[in-house]
Design a protein around this motif. Structure first.
Motif, PDB file in Angstrom:
ATOM      1  N   ALA A 422       0.994  -1.292  -0.145  1.00  0.00           N
ATOM      2  CA  ALA A 422      -0.143  -0.059  -0.132  1.00  0.00           C
ATOM      3  C   ALA A 422       0.935   1.186   0.029  1.00  0.00           C
ATOM      4  O   ALA A 422       1.882   1.170   0.584  1.00  0.00           O
ATOM      5  CB  ALA A 422      -0.956  -0.158   1.105  1.00  0.00           C
ATOM      6  N   GLN A 423       0.481   2.121  -0.863  1.00  0.00           N
ATOM      7  CA  GLN A 423       1.406   3.429  -0.864  1.00  0.00           C
ATOM      8  C   GLN A 423       0.369   4.664  -0.652  1.00  0.00           C
ATOM      9  O   GLN A 423      -0.784   4.618  -0.705  1.00  0.00           O
ATOM     10  CB  GLN A 423       1.946   3.548  -2.046  1.00  0.00           C
ATOM     11  N   ASP A 424       1.046   5.670  -0.554  1.00  0.00           N
ATOM     12  CA  ASP A 424       0.284   6.862  -0.451  1.00  0.00           C
ATOM     13  C   ASP A 424      -0.619   7.048  -1.752  1.00  0.00           C
ATOM     14  O   ASP A 424       0.160   7.345  -2.931  1.00  0.00           O
ATOM     15  CB  ASP A 424       1.072   8.189  -0.162  1.00  0.00           C
ATOM     16  N   THR A 425      -1.786   7.289  -2.027  1.00  0.00           N
ATOM     17  CA  THR A 425      -2.365   7.283  -3.122  1.00  0.00           C
ATOM     18  C   THR A 425      -2.689   8.726  -3.612  1.00  0.00           C
ATOM     19  O   THR A 425      -2.764   9.657  -2.740  1.00  0.00           O
ATOM     20  CB  THR A 425      -3.805   6.637  -3.325  1.00  0.00           C
ATOM     21  N   ALA A 426      -2.528   8.973  -4.956  1.00  0.00           N
ATOM     22  CA  ALA A 426      -2.788  10.362  -5.768  1.00  0.00           C
ATOM     23  C   ALA A 426      -4.533  10.682  -5.206  1.00  0.00           C
ATOM     24  O   ALA A 426      -4.589  11.763  -4.872  1.00  0.00           O
ATOM     25  CB  ALA A 426      -2.650  10.341  -6.990  1.00  0.00           C
ATOM     26  N   LEU A 427      -5.074   9.648  -4.946  1.00  0.00           N
ATOM     27  CA  LEU A 427      -6.501   9.905  -4.923  1.00  0.00           C
ATOM     28  C   LEU A 427      -6.662  10.781  -3.483  1.00  0.00           C
ATOM     29  O   LEU A 427      -7.391  11.567  -3.339  1.00  0.00           O
ATOM     30  CB  LEU A 427      -7.319   8.470  -4.581  1.00  0.00           C
ATOM     31  N   ASN A 428      -5.900  10.229  -2.522  1.00  0.00           N
ATOM     32  CA  ASN A 428      -5.961  10.982  -1.170  1.00  0.00           C
ATOM     33  C   ASN A 428      -5.462  12.406  -1.321  1.00  0.00           C
ATOM     34  O   ASN A 428      -5.734  13.204  -0.498  1.00  0.00           O
ATOM     35  CB  ASN A 428      -4.915  10.551  -0.188  1.00  0.00           C
ATOM     36  N   HIS A 429      -4.874  13.057  -2.389  1.00  0.00           N
ATOM     37  CA  HIS A 429      -4.400  14.229  -2.645  1.00  0.00           C
ATOM     38  C   HIS A 429      -5.052  14.828  -3.919  1.00  0.00           C
ATOM     39  O   HIS A 429      -4.676  15.744  -4.302  1.00  0.00           O
ATOM     40  CB  HIS A 429      -3.071  14.371  -2.963  1.00  0.00           C
ATOM     41  N   ALA A 430      -6.277  14.340  -4.153  1.00  0.00           N
ATOM     42  CA  ALA A 430      -6.910  14.746  -5.694  1.00  0.00           C
ATOM     43  C   ALA A 430      -7.205  15.988  -5.640  1.00  0.00           C
ATOM     44  O   ALA A 430      -6.825  16.790  -6.781  1.00  0.00           O
ATOM     45  CB  ALA A 430      -8.222  13.879  -5.638  1.00  0.00           C
ATOM     46  N   GLU A 431      -7.834  16.648  -4.699  1.00  0.00           N
ATOM     47  CA  GLU A 431      -8.277  17.995  -4.844  1.00  0.00           C
ATOM     48  C   GLU A 431      -7.074  18.884  -4.941  1.00  0.00           C
ATOM     49  O   GLU A 431      -6.985  19.885  -5.894  1.00  0.00           O
ATOM     50  CB  GLU A 431      -8.745  18.685  -3.479  1.00  0.00           C
ATOM     51  N   GLN A 432      -5.953  18.745  -4.040  1.00  0.00           N
ATOM     52  CA  GLN A 432      -4.663  19.445  -4.154  1.00  0.00           C
ATOM     53  C   GLN A 432      -3.867  19.447  -5.347  1.00  0.00           C
ATOM     54  O   GLN A 432      -3.728  20.334  -6.139  1.00  0.00           O
ATOM     55  CB  GLN A 432      -3.930  18.919  -2.989  1.00  0.00           C
ATOM     56  N   LEU A 433      -4.052  17.957  -5.907  1.00  0.00           N
ATOM     57  CA  LEU A 433      -3.502  17.972  -7.258  1.00  0.00           C
ATOM     58  C   LEU A 433      -4.447  18.561  -8.534  1.00  0.00           C
ATOM     59  O   LEU A 433      -3.814  19.325  -9.362  1.00  0.00           O
ATOM     60  CB  LEU A 433      -3.382  16.500  -7.661  1.00  0.00           C
ATOM     61  N   ALA A 435      -6.251  21.325  -8.116  1.00  0.00           N
ATOM     62  CA  ALA A 435      -5.890  22.573  -8.232  1.00  0.00           C
ATOM     63  C   ALA A 435      -4.504  23.286  -8.885  1.00  0.00           C
ATOM     64  O   ALA A 435      -4.629  24.060  -9.353  1.00  0.00           O
ATOM     65  CB  ALA A 435      -5.961  23.174  -6.591  1.00  0.00           C
ATOM     66  N   GLN A 436      -3.633  22.198  -8.280  1.00  0.00           N
ATOM     67  CA  GLN A 436      -2.265  22.507  -8.516  1.00  0.00           C
ATOM     68  C   GLN A 436      -2.107  22.572 -10.455  1.00  0.00           C
ATOM     69  O   GLN A 436      -1.475  23.191 -11.029  1.00  0.00           O
ATOM     70  CB  GLN A 436      -1.409  21.328  -8.144  1.00  0.00           C
ATOM     71  N   GLY A 437      -3.122  21.285 -10.843  1.00  0.00           N
ATOM     72  CA  GLY A 437      -2.788  21.259 -12.379  1.00  0.00           C
ATOM     73  C   GLY A 437      -3.699  22.166 -13.397  1.00  0.00           C
ATOM     74  O   GLY A 437      -3.349  22.338 -14.049  1.00  0.00           O
ATOM     75  N   ASP A 438      -4.935  22.608 -12.398  1.00  0.00           N
ATOM     76  CA  ASP A 438      -5.660  23.662 -13.088  1.00  0.00           C
ATOM     77  C   ASP A 438      -5.181  24.952 -13.343  1.00  0.00           C
ATOM     78  O   ASP A 438      -5.795  25.905 -12.976  1.00  0.00           O
ATOM     79  CB  ASP A 438      -7.002  23.635 -12.812  1.00  0.00           C
ATOM     80  N   THR A 439      -4.180  25.078 -14.094  1.00  0.00           N
ATOM     81  CA  THR A 439      -3.500  26.475 -14.284  1.00  0.00           C
ATOM     82  C   THR A 439      -4.195  27.541 -14.765  1.00  0.00           C
ATOM     83  O   THR A 439      -4.118  28.536 -14.508  1.00  0.00           O
ATOM     84  CB  THR A 439      -2.169  26.079 -14.998  1.00  0.00           C
ATOM     85  N   ASN A 440      -5.183  27.341 -15.702  1.00  0.00           N
ATOM     86  CA  ASN A 440      -6.123  28.423 -16.210  1.00  0.00           C
ATOM     87  C   ASN A 440      -7.101  28.571 -15.438  1.00  0.00           C
ATOM     88  O   ASN A 440      -7.985  29.428 -16.095  1.00  0.00           O
ATOM     89  CB  ASN A 440      -6.077  28.034 -17.728  1.00  0.00           C
ATOM     90  N   GLY A 441      -7.372  27.726 -14.473  1.00  0.00           N
ATOM     91  CA  GLY A 441      -8.461  28.187 -13.676  1.00  0.00           C
ATOM     92  C   GLY A 441      -9.853  27.859 -14.211  1.00  0.00           C
ATOM     93  O   GLY A 441     -10.872  28.591 -13.751  1.00  0.00           O
ATOM     94  N   THR A 452       1.645  18.543 -17.658  1.00  0.00           N
ATOM     95  CA  THR A 452       2.606  19.349 -16.818  1.00  0.00           C
ATOM     96  C   THR A 452       2.497  18.881 -15.360  1.00  0.00           C
ATOM     97  O   THR A 452       3.565  18.754 -14.734  1.00  0.00           O
ATOM     98  CB  THR A 452       1.909  20.792 -16.905  1.00  0.00           C
ATOM     99  N   LEU A 453       0.904  18.534 -15.010  1.00  0.00           N
ATOM    100  CA  LEU A 453       0.865  17.962 -13.626  1.00  0.00           C
ATOM    101  C   LEU A 453       1.918  16.694 -13.412  1.00  0.00           C
ATOM    102  O   LEU A 453       2.430  16.494 -12.381  1.00  0.00           O
ATOM    103  CB  LEU A 453      -0.567  17.538 -13.420  1.00  0.00           C
ATOM    104  N   MET A 454       1.670  15.846 -14.361  1.00  0.00           N
ATOM    105  CA  MET A 454       2.528  14.611 -14.432  1.00  0.00           C
ATOM    106  C   MET A 454       3.809  14.691 -14.289  1.00  0.00           C
ATOM    107  O   MET A 454       4.500  14.201 -13.315  1.00  0.00           O
ATOM    108  CB  MET A 454       1.935  13.736 -15.658  1.00  0.00           C
ATOM    109  N   LEU A 455       4.293  15.713 -15.050  1.00  0.00           N
ATOM    110  CA  LEU A 455       5.803  15.993 -14.896  1.00  0.00           C
ATOM    111  C   LEU A 455       6.060  16.526 -13.483  1.00  0.00           C
ATOM    112  O   LEU A 455       7.351  16.145 -12.811  1.00  0.00           O
ATOM    113  CB  LEU A 455       6.478  16.966 -15.949  1.00  0.00           C
ATOM    114  N   LYS A 456       5.332  17.212 -12.940  1.00  0.00           N
ATOM    115  CA  LYS A 456       5.604  17.871 -11.498  1.00  0.00           C
ATOM    116  C   LYS A 456       5.543  16.856 -10.514  1.00  0.00           C
ATOM    117  O   LYS A 456       6.442  16.892  -9.431  1.00  0.00           O
ATOM    118  CB  LYS A 456       4.687  19.020 -11.347  1.00  0.00           C
ATOM    119  N   ALA A 457       4.466  16.026 -10.608  1.00  0.00           N
ATOM    120  CA  ALA A 457       4.194  15.174  -9.449  1.00  0.00           C
ATOM    121  C   ALA A 457       4.402  13.590  -9.811  1.00  0.00           C
ATOM    122  O   ALA A 457       4.186  12.741  -8.870  1.00  0.00           O
ATOM    123  CB  ALA A 457       2.665  15.408  -9.025  1.00  0.00           C
ATOM    124  N   ARG A 458       5.015  13.316 -10.797  1.00  0.00           N
ATOM    125  CA  ARG A 458       5.320  11.898 -10.939  1.00  0.00           C
ATOM    126  C   ARG A 458       6.229  11.141 -10.069  1.00  0.00           C
ATOM    127  O   ARG A 458       5.975   9.913  -9.910  1.00  0.00           O
ATOM    128  CB  ARG A 458       5.718  11.688 -12.502  1.00  0.00           C
TER     129      ARG A 458
END
Ligand SMILES: Cc1cc2nc3c(=O)[nH]c(=O)nc-3n(C[C@H](O)[C@H](O)[C@H](O)COP(=O)(O)OP(=O)(O)OC[C@H]3O[C@@H](n4cnc5c(N)ncnc54)[C@H](O)[C@@H]3O)c2cc1C
Length: 671
Positions: A422-433, A435-441, A452-458
């Motif tokens: 078991a690992q820390d899942t991206a789902l646990n951080h979905a909102e944060q991710l 918001a981070q990814g939606d650069t044009n809002g 872009t999000l993938m490159l930052k958080a991969r």
């Protein structure tokens, strides 16, 4: 007459000699044979009764007398022989005592269910005899499994040998002999341990017992032992049963393909290759039939490799994958890429060409199915009966970071292909991710934003690479950055693909179990005004949840399984699983949360690509390391596969086979 006179004169000379029967130099050594007789008698006694001081003194004493017997004049050969025999027997007894003191004594076999101090021994039952299980047993401290140790180990596996899987393709093609890459399990279980050649067919996690079945045919005795079942109780169960080949329910695969997952498969394939050679040489075989049969002959090579990806070795760095593709083409291997297999019929594979969406037939003499893997049926059965919500993964048993299966209170441990940590899942951080990814809002994630999000958080969440791929975002960035991710997703078999006629490398997801939502995504306008797929936060969460259910935290490889085996042995040493009284009888306490968690160290990947060449995907890439490929890597591959063998015997056998094949060619005899 002359010879009897010679014998009489020799006997006379011996009788009167300075070491003859008239002297103490004769009767002394004769009496010393008493030591030898006593030593031999001691070999039959329990090792615990031996005195290390006395035995050690006898070794020194006899060594001195051996030297003395040769130093004096005339030399006393009777004395020398007597002390040489005593030296041998005393050294043997000394090592028996030493093994006993270390907890290895053969006479400990009838180990008690309790330690001498009265504590019950923890019954550890290990399922499997592959990479995970054998690495665990080999690393287990012998003191823990001695007659006075806390563990009583039983190994259950239908296969009574360890198989070095990376060289399985080489065994199928005749580069190495099958026996060179296997080693009996009995050499790896503790002397106090027990091995049962049976298949575990059921687990009762509440009653803590497993049901086993002997499944091998016993010919000539109306198979009277086959199918018999028995139960084995356990306190701790270690599940290391691996995985099974995924046919993706493609019609005709079971009937018409060969599989490279075990030794039976490799032997069947080797025999088939020989058959193809021999039948094609018969005058009754037509030229068309010969062409179909001999798809792997060097002069008229028709090795065909079918793959859903656009290049081979898709889990490797793109540069390496391109090199391997070129090498295969240079070797005359016909690559049928970007195709999905619809059906395997006798003599042909029906595929759909993805770019054109057209069907075509790929003819073969022999078809080898080397796709990904899926969950072992026993693992699936166990996951279903564990408390609801504990196991949602649909490819393996989910464990915590100490390899304890979730929902079992530490009584079941799992490793290798059968487990995912078991690992820390991206789902646990979905909102944060999000918001981070939606650069044009604009409230949705488009392709560009996902990449872009993938490159930052991969680094933290490698599954995002796959996420981008599923959005059809494509592009070189996705391809080059998601290699580790792909390795986890695809876990395809590797090794020598020379002589492979048709393979398909899929991901290890089972199509019928594929649950990722296909609902249409929102869309946004791209720069050129084109519509791009995009998703809302809810869609993002839903997709992440489904994706993570099927993701392994680590690739299904021997590297992972053997590291987990070693880790588990260390954890069980540092945190002894001692039985405690419980409401339903004695039970073990879960591993302390303060224990060191399992930490995988990726050592890189090496793959042989035929014609003495190999490619390497190094573990650490700092930009300076280019793609490691070619002859030198081929040499390195051979060295690694030889020295990674489980025993010195196997190292010797593999190196001998490789040299023999190089010098004399492959052995194509049909035995
Ligand atoms: C052809 C091939 C080449 C490979 N090459 C590489 C490579 O180069 N590098 C790499 O890192 N990985 C490689 N792998 C992958 C690697 O072999 C696996 O990831 C590894 O074997 C997993 O180890 P494991 O202990 O989980 O299972 P396995 O090694 O598969 O062992 C499973 C064991 O469980 C036993 N078992 C099965 N069912 C039961 C049951 N019901 N009850 C009891 N026992 C059972 C089996 O007999 C077997 O002994 C290769 C695999 C294959 C098939």
């Amino acid at each position: 007459m002359a010879s009897s006179r010679t014998f009489a004169s020799r006997l006379g000379a011996f009788w009167s000699s300075p070491t003859g029967p008239k002297t103490t130099h004769f009767w002394g050594p004769v009496a010393n044979w008493g030591f030898v007789i006593a030593g031999v008698a001691d070999t039959q006694k329990d090792a615990s009764l031996l005195s290390p001081n006395m035995t050690g003194a006898m070794c020194v004493y006899s060594a001195l007398f051996m030297r003395f017997a040769l130093a004096i004049r005339p030399r006393n050969y009777l004395l020398f022989a007597c002390h040489a025999a005593n030296e041998t027997v005393q050294l043997y007894n000394l090592q028996r005592w030493q093994r006993h003191a270390k907890g290895w004594s053969v006479s400990d076999r009838e180990a008690d269910t309790h330690t001498p101090s009265g504590l019950p021994r923890t019954r550890i039952v290990v399922l499997g005899s592959g990479w995970g299980a054998i690495s665990f047993l080999r690393s287990l401290d012998p003191k823990l499994t001695s007659a006075v140790g806390p563990y009583d180990v039983t190994l259950v596996s239908p296969r009574n040998y360890f198989l070095y899987t990376p060289l399985l393709p080489s065994a199928a093609t005749g580069t190495v002999e099958p026996r060179s890459i296997v080693d009996p399990v009995r050499s790896h279980i503790p002397d106090t341990g027990n091995y049962l050649e049976a298949e575990c067919v059921d687990v009762d996690p509440v009653g803590k017992s497993i049901t086993c079945r002997y499944n091998k045919p016993f010919r000539g005795h109306s198979n009277e032992f086959t199918g018999r079942e028995f139960n084995v109780p356990y306190d701790v169960l270690v599940v290391a049963v691996g995985s099974v080949t995924n046919t993706f329910n493609v019609p005709g695969v079971e009937e018409n393909c060969f599989f490279l997952k075990d030794m039976e498969g490799a032997k069947a394939l080797r025999q088939r290759i020989n058959e193809c050679f021999e039948i094609s040489a018969l005058p009754s075989t037509s030229p068309e039939e010969r062409k179909r049969l001999l798809t792997f002959v060097v002069d008229i090579v028709r090795v065909r490799l079918v793959d859903t990806h656009d290049h081979v070795l898709s889990t490797y760095d793109r540069q390496i994958a391109i090199y391997a593709t070129e090498q295969f083409q240079r070797q005359g291997i016909e690559l049928v890429m970007g195709c999905r297999v619809n059906e395997v019929q006798p003599g042909q594979v029906v595929v759909t060409d993805a770019p054109t969406n057209t069907k075509k037939n790929v003819e073969f003499g022999t078809c080898i199915w080397t796709t990904g893997i899926k969950m072992h049926p026993l693992v699936g059965k166990l996951a279903k009966i564990l408390p609801q919500g504990a196991q949602e993964h649909w490819k393996s048993l989910k464990t915590d970071q100490f390899l304890q299966v979730q929902g079992t209170g530490g009584t079941i441990l799992a490793m290798g292909d059968a487990a995912t940590v078991a690992q820390d899942t991206a789902l646990n951080h979905a909102e944060q991710l999000f918001a981070q990814g939606d650069t044009n809002g604009d409230g949705v994630l488009n392709c560009e934003e996902v990449i872009t999000l993938m490159l930052k958080a991969r680094k933290q969440f490698p599954m995002l690479a796959e996420f981008a791929a599923r959005m059809n975002c494509g592009g070189a960035d996705v391809a080059s950055t998601s290699s580790f991710m792909r390795e986890m997703m695809h876990s395809q078999t590797r090794g020598s693909y020379d002589n492979v006629i048709a393979t398909q490398t899929f991901g290890d997801e089972d199509e019928e179990e594929e649950v990722v939502s296909n609902e249409p995504l929102a869309s946004t306008s791209g720069d050129a005004g084109t519509e791009q797929p995009a998703m809302t936060l809810e869609q993002f969460k839903k997709q992440l949840k489904e994706l993570e259910k099927g993701l392994r935290s680590l690739p299904a490889t021997a590297q992972v399984a053997s590291q987990q085996g070693k880790y588990l042995a260390q954890v069980l040493k540092d945190n002894p699983l001692v039985l405690q009284p419980g409401p339903n009888g004695p039970t073990v306490r879960a591993i302390s949360p303060n224990a060191n968690p399992f930490n995988y160290v990726h050592l890189g990947s090496l793959a042989y690509i035929g014609a003495d060449k190999a490619v390497m995907d190094p573990a650490y890439k700092d930009g300076k390391v280019g793609a490691l490929k070619g002859w030198l890597m081929g040499f390195a591959w051979k060295g690694v596969e030889t020295f990674m063998q489980i025993s010195v015997k196997n190292m010797y056998l593999v190196s001998r086979d490789m040299i023999k094949t190089k010098v004399f060619g492959r052995d194509v005899s049909d035995v």
